[in-house]
Design a protein around this motif. Structure first.
Motif, PDB file in Angstrom:
ATOM      1  N   PRO A 166       0.805  -1.232   0.000  1.00 14.45           N
ATOM      2  CA  PRO A 166       0.000   0.000   0.000  1.00 14.45           C
ATOM      3  C   PRO A 166       0.833   1.275   0.000  1.00 14.45           C
ATOM      4  CG  PRO A 166      -0.113  -1.125   2.139  1.00 14.45           C
ATOM      5  CD  PRO A 166       0.537  -2.063   1.189  1.00 14.45           C
ATOM      6  N   TRP A 167       2.039   1.242   0.608  1.00 14.24           N
ATOM      7  CA  TRP A 167       2.843   2.464   0.678  1.00 14.24           C
ATOM      8  C   TRP A 167       3.467   2.833  -0.675  1.00 14.24           C
ATOM      9  CZ3 TRP A 167       4.119  -2.049   3.285  1.00 14.24           C
ATOM     10  CH2 TRP A 167       5.271  -2.713   2.883  1.00 14.24           C
ATOM     11  N   PHE A 168       3.447   1.927  -1.635  1.00 14.46           N
ATOM     12  CA  PHE A 168       3.939   2.252  -2.974  1.00 14.46           C
ATOM     13  C   PHE A 168       2.987   3.222  -3.667  1.00 14.46           C
ATOM     14  CE2 PHE A 168       4.376   1.225  -7.567  1.00 14.46           C
ATOM     15  CZ  PHE A 168       5.715   1.558  -7.724  1.00 14.46           C
ATOM     16  N   TRP A 169       1.705   3.120  -3.367  1.00 10.74           N
ATOM     17  CA  TRP A 169       0.690   3.955  -3.990  1.00 10.74           C
ATOM     18  C   TRP A 169       0.303   5.144  -3.118  1.00 10.74           C
ATOM     19  CZ3 TRP A 169       0.466   2.319  -8.759  1.00 10.74           C
ATOM     20  CH2 TRP A 169       0.763   0.973  -9.018  1.00 10.74           C
ATOM     21  N   ASP A 170       0.523   5.022  -1.824  1.00 15.40           N
ATOM     22  CA  ASP A 170       0.210   6.108  -0.893  1.00 15.40           C
ATOM     23  C   ASP A 170       1.330   6.179   0.141  1.00 15.40           C
ATOM     24  OD1 ASP A 170      -0.809   8.000   0.804  1.00 15.40           O
ATOM     25  OD2 ASP A 170      -2.386   6.708   1.637  1.00 15.40           O
ATOM     26  N   THR A 171       2.247   7.122  -0.031  1.00 14.74           N
ATOM     27  CA  THR A 171       3.432   7.179   0.829  1.00 14.74           C
ATOM     28  C   THR A 171       3.097   7.481   2.290  1.00 14.74           C
ATOM     29  OG1 THR A 171       3.744   9.496   0.145  1.00 14.74           O
ATOM     30  CG2 THR A 171       5.015   7.810  -1.024  1.00 14.74           C
ATOM     31  N   GLY A 286      13.845  14.206  -9.838  1.00 11.42           N
ATOM     32  CA  GLY A 286      12.398  14.386  -9.868  1.00 11.42           C
ATOM     33  C   GLY A 286      11.693  13.555  -8.822  1.00 11.42           C
ATOM     34  N   ILE A 287      11.720  12.245  -9.000  1.00 12.52           N
ATOM     35  CA  ILE A 287      10.975  11.360  -8.101  1.00 12.52           C
ATOM     36  C   ILE A 287      11.535  11.388  -6.686  1.00 12.52           C
ATOM     37  CG2 ILE A 287      10.291   8.969  -7.688  1.00 12.52           C
ATOM     38  CD1 ILE A 287      10.336   8.528 -10.695  1.00 12.52           C
ATOM     39  N   TYR A 288      12.860  11.350  -6.564  1.00 10.84           N
ATOM     40  CA  TYR A 288      13.458  11.299  -5.216  1.00 10.84           C
ATOM     41  C   TYR A 288      13.072  12.503  -4.364  1.00 10.84           C
ATOM     42  CZ  TYR A 288      16.971  10.940  -1.508  1.00 10.84           C
ATOM     43  OH  TYR A 288      17.602  10.866  -0.288  1.00 10.84           O
ATOM     44  N   PRO A 289      13.288  13.750  -4.804  1.00 12.87           N
ATOM     45  CA  PRO A 289      12.924  14.882  -3.930  1.00 12.87           C
ATOM     46  C   PRO A 289      11.425  15.086  -3.761  1.00 12.87           C
ATOM     47  CG  PRO A 289      13.720  15.680  -6.047  1.00 12.87           C
ATOM     48  CD  PRO A 289      13.968  14.197  -6.030  1.00 12.87           C
ATOM     49  N   PHE A 290      10.632  14.873  -4.822  1.00 11.14           N
ATOM     50  CA  PHE A 290       9.202  15.190  -4.753  1.00 11.14           C
ATOM     51  C   PHE A 290       8.352  14.029  -4.248  1.00 11.14           C
ATOM     52  CE2 PHE A 290      10.890  18.127  -7.993  1.00 11.14           C
ATOM     53  CZ  PHE A 290      10.533  19.327  -7.396  1.00 11.14           C
ATOM     54  N   TRP A 291       8.940  12.853  -4.159  1.00 14.65           N
ATOM     55  CA  TRP A 291       8.194  11.698  -3.665  1.00 14.65           C
ATOM     56  C   TRP A 291       8.793  11.178  -2.364  1.00 14.65           C
ATOM     57  CZ3 TRP A 291       8.596   5.977  -5.226  1.00 14.65           C
ATOM     58  CH2 TRP A 291       7.448   5.295  -4.866  1.00 14.65           C
ATOM     59  N   ILE A 292      10.089  10.914  -2.377  1.00 18.22           N
ATOM     60  CA  ILE A 292      10.740  10.362  -1.190  1.00 18.22           C
ATOM     61  C   ILE A 292      10.937  11.419  -0.116  1.00 18.22           C
ATOM     62  CG2 ILE A 292      12.801   9.234  -0.293  1.00 18.22           C
ATOM     63  CD1 ILE A 292      11.098   7.434  -2.051  1.00 18.22           C
ATOM     64  N   LEU A 293      11.632  12.502  -0.460  1.00 20.49           N
ATOM     65  CA  LEU A 293      11.898  13.532   0.550  1.00 20.49           C
ATOM     66  C   LEU A 293      10.603  14.181   1.034  1.00 20.49           C
ATOM     67  CD1 LEU A 293      15.126  15.306  -0.757  1.00 20.49           C
ATOM     68  CD2 LEU A 293      14.899  13.542   1.007  1.00 20.49           C
ATOM     69  N   ASN A 294       9.624  14.266   0.180  1.00 19.83           N
ATOM     70  CA  ASN A 294       8.344  14.836   0.614  1.00 19.83           C
ATOM     71  C   ASN A 294       7.727  14.018   1.740  1.00 19.83           C
ATOM     72  OD1 ASN A 294       5.842  16.548   0.200  1.00 19.83           O
ATOM     73  ND2 ASN A 294       5.019  14.519  -0.258  1.00 19.83           N
ATOM     74  N   THR A 295       7.802  12.684   1.616  1.00 20.03           N
ATOM     75  CA  THR A 295       7.194  11.855   2.668  1.00 20.03           C
ATOM     76  C   THR A 295       8.066  11.765   3.910  1.00 20.03           C
ATOM     77  OG1 THR A 295       6.054   9.776   3.089  1.00 20.03           O
ATOM     78  CG2 THR A 295       8.126   9.626   1.884  1.00 20.03           C
ATOM     79  N   THR A 296       9.405  11.733   3.751  1.00 20.09           N
ATOM     80  CA  THR A 296      10.265  11.619   4.936  1.00 20.09           C
ATOM     81  C   THR A 296      10.337  12.930   5.719  1.00 20.09           C
ATOM     82  OG1 THR A 296      12.266  12.178   3.669  1.00 20.09           O
ATOM     83  CG2 THR A 296      11.694   9.844   3.870  1.00 20.09           C
ATOM     84  N   LEU A 297      10.200  14.056   5.028  1.00 19.91           N
ATOM     85  CA  LEU A 297      10.307  15.349   5.707  1.00 19.91           C
ATOM     86  C   LEU A 297       8.948  15.872   6.186  1.00 19.91           C
ATOM     87  CD1 LEU A 297      12.905  17.187   3.424  1.00 19.91           C
ATOM     88  CD2 LEU A 297      13.211  16.603   5.839  1.00 19.91           C
ATOM     89  N   PHE A 298       7.949  15.844   5.320  1.00 22.43           N
ATOM     90  CA  PHE A 298       6.698  16.541   5.613  1.00 22.43           C
ATOM     91  C   PHE A 298       5.587  15.603   6.100  1.00 22.43           C
ATOM     92  CE2 PHE A 298       8.905  19.007   2.272  1.00 22.43           C
ATOM     93  CZ  PHE A 298       9.239  20.113   3.045  1.00 22.43           C
TER      94      PHE A 298
END
Length: 392
Positions: A166-171, A286-298
């Motif tokens: 589920p976390w692949f589709w909703d971080t 693209g994907i790393y900052p806007f997908w990964i860092l977005n979920t780990t930071l915010f």
């Protein structure tokens, strides 16, 4: 004395595994004991299983290179032989070993008079002598084929595993009920196998082809191992799987381009490198900052709030992003040259293979003596024959 040492060791151990550092507020290590289904929750002792597994991975690699990669290399025409051997000469050998491997014009003229050799012949001798210390293309092909095979297999496994997660589709699912997220068998195997592979790279660095950036890559592998271990212990494995899969997607493309280069399929090599460059930039910028860092930071801040290991984890991920920017710039330069000139020239990134520096001497497909270079390892053929290859 023994009591004092034991007390100091106890304090150090308590500090190292401090719950206030590793875990959110009001959570203790005891909360994870006997909890969870399948493999329970991640525990530090699970990491110990990595070392025999890493030794097994290394053993599989040796068998793979000998019985699979080597026959493939021979099939595509890579010769099982080293470079042309330089003619024995005590005077030139002494200069090569004690003074310089790249004699200037003045020294070449002096040696020419001393030996009564033509300057061109002496240049040829030094070039062949340098090549004797370089690894054969066959060895490099086998190493790259092993890495290509592993990266491709682990990427396919990661995509297959994450597709149903589920976390692949909703971080936001990475932090739902955190840190009480049971460890499934699929997640455990994925994480431990990745960690074992990087430990095997640490071991094999001392036996593999010696590269100029040995120390840099040693630190890189150590940092990767540290991040994987760190995220496992504090149960950030869900977001960790996303990061691992995101990095694997470009790694096997780079190794595929290397294989095409060693086999002298230059158009395929150039095409693969351009594809690799595009994938690298899209995933890392693209994907790393806007997908990964977005979920780990915010998203994690909103759902679980910050705590000491949270700050460290995100700090390391931000450092990784800085490296992504630097690497992407260097790769983009190479890919741009490939598109404009129809060739990939020098890879300016960190991991430089020592076998390529010879191309500073000649731009001909034949050496000054008129002999063709062995295996094409030191040829400049209008594409990537003289490339400096790297892995991030």
């Amino acid at each position: 004395m023994a009591t004092a040492a034991a007390g100091a060791l106890g304090l150090l151990w308590g500090w190292l595994w401090s719950e206030r550092f590793w875990l959110p507020q009001n959570v203790s290590w005891a909360d994870f004991e006997g909890q969870g289904d399948g493999y329970g929750y991640p525990r530090a002792r699970h990491i110990l299983s990595v070392f025999p597994l890493a030794a097994g991975v290394f053993s599989v690699r040796l068998l793979f290179e000998r019985f699979i990669a080597k026959p493939c290399a021979l099939h595509v025409g890579i010769q099982d032989s080293g470079p042309y051997q330089a003619q024995p000469n005590a005077i030139l050998e002494k200069v090569f070993m004690s003074i310089t491997k790249y004699p200037d014009e003045k020294r070449l003229e002096g040696l020419s008079k001393q030996l009564d050799w033509d300057v061109r012949k002496i240049q040829c001798w030094f070039r062949h002598r340098r090549n004797q210390d370089k690894p054969p293309t066959l060895t490099k092909f086998c190493e790259s084929m092993w890495r290509f095979t592993f990266y491709l297999c682990i990427f396919c496994y990661g995509i297959r595993f994450l597709w149903s997660s589920p976390w692949f589709w909703d971080t936001r699912q990475c932090w739902h009920s955190y840190p009480y997220q049971p460890l499934t068998s699929g997640l455990y195997y994925y994480y431990i196998m990745e960690l074992a592979f990087y430990w095997s790279l640490m071991f094999s660095q001392f036996t593999d082809i010696k590269r100029k950036d040995f120390l840099i890559m040693f630190v890189h592998h150590l940092a990767t191992i540290g991040l994987i271990t760190f995220s496992y212990i504090n149960n950030m494995v869900r977001v960790g799987t996303l990061i691992l899969c995101l990095h694997d997607v470009s790694d096997f493309l780079l190794e595929a381009a290397k294989l095409a280069n060693y086999a002298k399929y230059q158009r395929l090599c150039d095409t693969l490198f351009v594809i690799f460059s595009a994938v690298f930039v899209v995933t890392r910028l693209g994907i790393y900052p806007f997908w990964i860092l977005n979920t780990t930071l915010f998203e994690s801040w909103e759902m679980i709030g910050p705590y000491p290991s949270w700050w460290l984890f995100n700090g390391l991920l931000l450092v990784l992003q800085v490296l992504h920017v630097i690497w992407s710039y260097l790769i983009a330069r190479i890919a741009f040259k490939a598109l404009i000139r129809g060739k990939v020239s020098k890879d300016d990134r960190s991991d430089v293979e020592s076998s390529s520096e010879e191309e500073d001497i000649t731009t001909s497909t034949k050496d000054p003596c008129g002999r063709s270079s062995s295996n094409g390892a030191n040829r400049v053929n209008g594409h990537m024959g003289g490339s400096y290859w790297a892995e991030e």
